[in-house]
Scaffold this active site. Structure first.
Site, PDB file in Angstrom:
ATOM      1  N   GLN A   1      27.354 -11.997  -9.443  1.00  0.00           N
ATOM      2  CA  GLN A   1      28.318 -13.078  -9.187  1.00  0.00           C
ATOM      3  C   GLN A   1      28.083 -13.548  -7.764  1.00  0.00           C
ATOM      4  O   GLN A   1      28.067 -12.719  -6.855  1.00  0.00           O
ATOM      5  CB  GLN A   1      29.754 -12.562  -9.269  1.00  0.00           C
TER       6      GLN A   1
ATOM      7  N   ASN B   1       9.165 -23.277  -3.262  1.00  0.00           N
ATOM      8  CA  ASN B   1       9.792 -22.268  -2.397  1.00  0.00           C
ATOM      9  C   ASN B   1       9.185 -20.874  -2.569  1.00  0.00           C
ATOM     10  O   ASN B   1       9.748 -19.885  -2.107  1.00  0.00           O
ATOM     11  CB  ASN B   1      11.314 -22.243  -2.591  1.00  0.00           C
TER      12      ASN B   1
ATOM     13  N   HIS C   1      21.727 -15.335  -0.664  1.00  0.00           N
ATOM     14  CA  HIS C   1      20.779 -16.122  -1.474  1.00  0.00           C
ATOM     15  C   HIS C   1      19.978 -17.075  -0.573  1.00  0.00           C
ATOM     16  O   HIS C   1      20.029 -18.301  -0.734  1.00  0.00           O
ATOM     17  CB  HIS C   1      21.535 -16.893  -2.563  1.00  0.00           C
TER      18      HIS C   1
ATOM     19  N   ARG D   1      16.930 -12.354  -8.981  1.00  0.00           N
ATOM     20  CA  ARG D   1      18.199 -12.750  -9.574  1.00  0.00           C
ATOM     21  C   ARG D   1      19.103 -11.532  -9.705  1.00  0.00           C
ATOM     22  O   ARG D   1      18.643 -10.449 -10.087  1.00  0.00           O
ATOM     23  CB  ARG D   1      18.003 -13.368 -10.975  1.00  0.00           C
TER      24      ARG D   1
HETATM   25  N1  LIG Z   1      16.137 -15.670  -3.805  1.00  0.00           N
HETATM   26  C1  LIG Z   1      15.779 -16.916  -3.980  1.00  0.00           C
HETATM   27  O1  LIG Z   1      16.258 -17.812  -3.284  1.00  0.00           O
HETATM   28  C2  LIG Z   1      14.757 -17.277  -5.018  1.00  0.00           C
HETATM   29  C3  LIG Z   1      13.893 -18.357  -4.808  1.00  0.00           C
HETATM   30  C4  LIG Z   1      12.943 -18.677  -5.789  1.00  0.00           C
HETATM   31  C5  LIG Z   1      12.878 -17.919  -6.954  1.00  0.00           C
HETATM   32  N2  LIG Z   1      13.753 -16.886  -7.130  1.00  0.00           N
HETATM   33  C6  LIG Z   1      13.665 -16.035  -8.327  1.00  0.00           C
HETATM   34  O2  LIG Z   1      12.515 -15.187  -8.221  1.00  0.00           O
HETATM   35  C7  LIG Z   1      12.061 -14.793  -9.521  1.00  0.00           C
HETATM   36  C8  LIG Z   1      10.557 -14.968  -9.662  1.00  0.00           C
HETATM   37  O3  LIG Z   1      10.204 -16.323  -9.488  1.00  0.00           O
HETATM   38  P1  LIG Z   1       8.681 -16.804  -9.664  1.00  0.00           P
HETATM   39  O4  LIG Z   1       8.641 -18.214  -9.195  1.00  0.00           O
HETATM   40  O5  LIG Z   1       7.757 -15.798  -9.106  1.00  0.00           O
HETATM   41  O6  LIG Z   1       8.578 -16.793 -11.257  1.00  0.00           O
HETATM   42  P2  LIG Z   1       7.269 -16.670 -12.177  1.00  0.00           P
HETATM   43  O7  LIG Z   1       7.625 -17.181 -13.505  1.00  0.00           O
HETATM   44  O8  LIG Z   1       6.089 -17.249 -11.478  1.00  0.00           O
HETATM   45  O9  LIG Z   1       7.050 -15.078 -12.270  1.00  0.00           O
HETATM   46  C9  LIG Z   1       7.877 -14.219 -13.021  1.00  0.00           C
HETATM   47  C10 LIG Z   1       6.991 -13.058 -13.499  1.00  0.00           C
HETATM   48  O10 LIG Z   1       7.817 -12.089 -14.143  1.00  0.00           O
HETATM   49  C11 LIG Z   1       7.061 -11.549 -15.232  1.00  0.00           C
HETATM   50  N3  LIG Z   1       7.961 -10.933 -16.205  1.00  0.00           N
HETATM   51  C12 LIG Z   1       8.681 -11.537 -17.183  1.00  0.00           C
HETATM   52  N4  LIG Z   1       9.360 -10.603 -17.891  1.00  0.00           N
HETATM   53  C13 LIG Z   1       9.053  -9.408 -17.341  1.00  0.00           C
HETATM   54  C14 LIG Z   1       9.437  -8.069 -17.617  1.00  0.00           C
HETATM   55  N5  LIG Z   1      10.261  -7.789 -18.638  1.00  0.00           N
HETATM   56  N6  LIG Z   1       8.950  -7.069 -16.843  1.00  0.00           N
HETATM   57  C15 LIG Z   1       8.104  -7.331 -15.817  1.00  0.00           C
HETATM   58  N7  LIG Z   1       7.678  -8.594 -15.517  1.00  0.00           N
HETATM   59  C16 LIG Z   1       8.163  -9.611 -16.258  1.00  0.00           C
HETATM   60  C17 LIG Z   1       6.310 -12.745 -15.809  1.00  0.00           C
HETATM   61  O11 LIG Z   1       5.185 -12.327 -16.551  1.00  0.00           O
HETATM   62  C18 LIG Z   1       5.930 -13.500 -14.541  1.00  0.00           C
HETATM   63  O12 LIG Z   1       4.627 -13.144 -14.120  1.00  0.00           O
HETATM   64  C19 LIG Z   1      12.907 -15.613 -10.484  1.00  0.00           C
HETATM   65  O13 LIG Z   1      13.991 -14.814 -10.927  1.00  0.00           O
HETATM   66  C20 LIG Z   1      13.432 -16.766  -9.643  1.00  0.00           C
HETATM   67  O14 LIG Z   1      14.619 -17.291 -10.175  1.00  0.00           O
HETATM   68  C21 LIG Z   1      14.670 -16.541  -6.189  1.00  0.00           C
HETATM   69  O1  LIG Z   2      15.905 -20.715  -7.915  1.00  0.00           O
HETATM   70  C1  LIG Z   2      15.684 -21.040  -6.751  1.00  0.00           C
HETATM   71  O2  LIG Z   2      14.906 -21.971  -6.425  1.00  0.00           O
HETATM   72  C2  LIG Z   2      16.310 -20.241  -5.680  1.00  0.00           C
HETATM   73  O3  LIG Z   2      17.185 -19.285  -6.187  1.00  0.00           O
HETATM   74  C3  LIG Z   2      16.914 -21.076  -4.553  1.00  0.00           C
HETATM   75  O4  LIG Z   2      18.181 -21.623  -4.835  1.00  0.00           O
HETATM   76  P1  LIG Z   2      18.872 -22.640  -3.755  1.00  0.00           P
HETATM   77  O5  LIG Z   2      18.226 -23.958  -3.926  1.00  0.00           O
HETATM   78  O6  LIG Z   2      20.326 -22.669  -4.109  1.00  0.00           O
HETATM   79  O7  LIG Z   2      18.633 -22.072  -2.404  1.00  0.00           O
END
Ligand SMILES: NC(=O)c1ccc[n+]([C@@H]2O[C@H](COP(=O)([O-])OP(=O)(O)OC[C@H]3O[C@@H](n4cnc5c(N)ncnc54)[C@H](O)[C@@H]3O)[C@@H](O)[C@H]2O)c1
Ligand SMILES: O=C(O)[C@H](O)COP(=O)(O)O
Length: 524
Positions: free
Chosen positions: A257, A95, A276, A229
């Site tokens: 929350q 995703n 979300h 998050r």
């Molecule tokens: N909104 C949604 O539906 C959704 C979907 C997918 C992922 N997410 C969230 O998005 C975020 C990123 O996901 P990703 O797949 O890119 O993860 P990832 O692990 O590929 O990237 C995270 C990055 O954050 C960096 N990092 C860690 N600690 C740090 C700090 N203290 N300061 C600055 N950078 C720091 C790491 O070095 C890494 O490069 C996660 O929190 C994930 O849960 C949200």
């Molecule tokens: O961590 C994730 O992959 C995202 O936050 C998406 O969550 P969802 O599957 O509930 O949309």
């Protein structure tokens, strides 16, 4: 015949590998609807809605694997799953694009007031002057966290003619160069950005990262975006900075929350929100569903899985032999990661004495997991640590030495960063425990446990007294203290273990003492 419970809304097309398998029955129902037969399922497939608690795991007595169709496993008690011998897998990159695109949609909507204008026109108004926005072209975008999603956001920002600033303390120079970004410090990013978007995991370090202190360092009129998050931007501080007009607006896909209920931030006209939705596209849902379905099928057929985030099943015999070193190595990795808050290119591990004859692959993976845990979003453990290290451009290797320098066994770790090299050596003493016997070029002897405080200073009379006074003045009790030095009057170190974690303000005070050169707090 295997039975699989799919308890959240997961793409039917993506589930095809399971739905088409002859020896598998797929039940698509909520947990509450199958309460009586929970002990009959071999696998459980979820998104973020189902809470896979210890209580649920205890009821699912036949469960072998939990598949998370997405990245975050915050809703799964992974430790409890490990305890029950249940493998947990996720879909770490299915995703990424959707979430990056959603972030960009939020950025555009935020600066052009699209949601507010939409509501206005639907209310039969035609108020063009109320919704004058700003161009993205030429604006400075600050990206905090430059992993999978952060780097995709950067590509899109460049296409819009934005100037991109990146802060990620764990980003290696090589990866930054490959992607074509010049990382900066957090303070630089905060002071220069017109829009700031966060893409880190939610960890102890990132919780409240954009809180009162850092928000005060941002430009007046800054826009903030959180599609990662809830909690990375401190919600209370955000409300205060919106009230004062310092923050011009915010776009939030996530909340501390969820659902947020009657949250004070929802009362601001300049806060735009989505429930979300980052991963909620047909493509992302197909990707993540297909990934977990294929992995679950492989696992049930007895083949190895690649995206597991908890422990593999080790044979009892092997586990008993390596357990002590496995634990020592994880602690050493954790200590080294917190000492070296900078990009790391290489990790070299040398095993000496009795440990060199064991199954060191698992011990190395444990060390890597300890090292990577404070740095990555997805849960990292022995199964996925090597893969994540490679993905992040960190080279690691094992060596074996016949010279254990007087110890029955020892593990030496050298971490090569861009600015410095750090070494640490540990040993496990049966019936006594884990000891660190070499730290950053100094011979010392301490247990890698609890709340540690490392101080490097000039070897002069009165240094211990000054440290003791500052800690005492702040009601911090010292449990143990070890000292070491290279030569009289030269560089010296203290390693203290404290009864409680140390506030950053005390670390700052200690750093200001004359002749103290390095102060690091380390939590193990
Ligand atoms: N909104 C949604 O539906 C959704 C979907 C997918 C992922 N997410 C969230 O998005 C975020 C990123 O996901 P990703 O797949 O890119 O993860 P990832 O692990 O590929 O990237 C995270 C990055 O954050 C960096 N990092 C860690 N600690 C740090 C700090 N203290 N300061 C600055 N950078 C720091 C790491 O070095 C890494 O490069 C996660 O929190 C994930 O849960 C949200
Ligand atoms: O961590 C994730 O992959 C995202 O936050 C998406 O969550 P969802 O599957 O509930 O949309």
């Amino acid at each position: 015949m295997f039975r699989i419970l799919v308890s959240d809304s997961i793409s039917e097309e993506g589930l095809a590998p399971l739905l088409n398998a002859e020896h598998i029955e797929v039940v698509q129902k909520k947990v509450a609807e199958v309460e009586e037969s929970l002990d009959q399922f071999d696998a459980l497939l979820v998104r973020s809605a189902t809470k896979v608690t210890e209580e649920l795991l205890a009821k699912m007595k036949n469960l072998k694997i939990v598949g998370r169709a997405g990245v975050g496993v915050d809703n799964i008690d992974v430790d409890a799953a490990t305890k029950y011998g249940v493998v947990v897998i996720n879909a770490p990159n299915g995703n990424t694009i959707s979430t990056a695109e959603h972030t960009f949609a939020m950025i555009a909507a935020l600066v052009r007031h699209i949601p507010q204008a939409h509501v206005s026109v639907k209310s039969r108004e035609w108020n063009r002057s109320a919704f004058v926005g700003s161009e993205l072209y030429g604006k400075h975008l600050g990206i905090i966290g430059f992993g999978r999603i952060g780097s995709e956001v950067a590509k899109r920002a460049r296409a819009f003619g934005m100037k991109v600033h990146v802060y990620d303390p764990f980003l290696t120079k090589a990866r930054a160069e490959k992607i074509g970004v010049e990382p900066c410090t957090l303070d630089e990013l905060l002071s220069v950005s017109d829009i700031i978007t966060v893409h880190t995991p939610l960890t102890k370090e990132t919780k409240g990262l954009l809180g009162p202190k850092n928000l005060a360092k941002t430009k007046k009129g800054v826009y903030l975006v959180n599609c990662a998050r809830g909690g990375i931007i401190d919600e209370q501080a955000l409300a205060e900075f919106l009230k004062s007009g310092h923050v011009a607006g915010a776009a939030l896909d996530v909340f501390e929350q969820e659902p947020p209920g009657d949250h004070p931030l929802l009362a601001f006209d300049n806060v735009i929100v989505t429930p979300h939705l980052g991963a909620s596209t047909i493509e992302a849902q197909l990707n993540v569903a297909t990934q977990v379905a294929e992995e679950v099928l492989k696992f049930l057929e007895g083949k190895p899985v690649t995206s597991s985030i908890n422990l593999p099943t080790l044979s009892k015999e092997v586990y008993e032999k390596i357990q002590s070193f496995y634990n020592l190595a994880k602690k050493m990795g954790t200590v080294a990661s917190q000492y070296m808050v900078e990009p790391v290119q290489e990790i070299a591990i040398t095993y000496s004495g009795t440990v060199a004859d064991l199954e060191t692959t698992f011990i190395t993976r444990s060390l890597l997991a300890g090292f990577l845990k404070p740095r990555v979003a997805s849960t990292v453990n022995e199964v996925n640590a090597a893969m994540i290290a490679k993905e992040r451009g960190i080279i690691f290797g094992e060596k074996f030495s016949t010279n254990s320098e007087g110890y029955a066994n020892s593990i030496s770790l050298t971490v090569y960063g861009e600015k410095q090299t750090f070494t640490i050596k540990g040993t496990h003493i049966p019936n006594y425990g884990d000891r660190i016997v070499h730290f950053n070029g100094f011979a010392i002897d301490f247990a890698p446990e609890g709340h540690l405080l490392y101080i490097q200073h000039q070897d002069k009379p009165g240094m211990i007294g000054q440290v003791g006074k500052i800690l005492g003045d702040h009601q911090v009790n010292i449990a143990t203290m070890q000292v070491g030095r290279q030569a009289a009057g030269g560089k010296a170190i203290m390693m203290l273990s404290l009864d409680k974690p140390l506030d950053d303000s005390i670390v700052e005070k200690l750093s200001e003492v004359a002749d103290i050169e390095v102060v690091k707090k380390i939590e193990v």
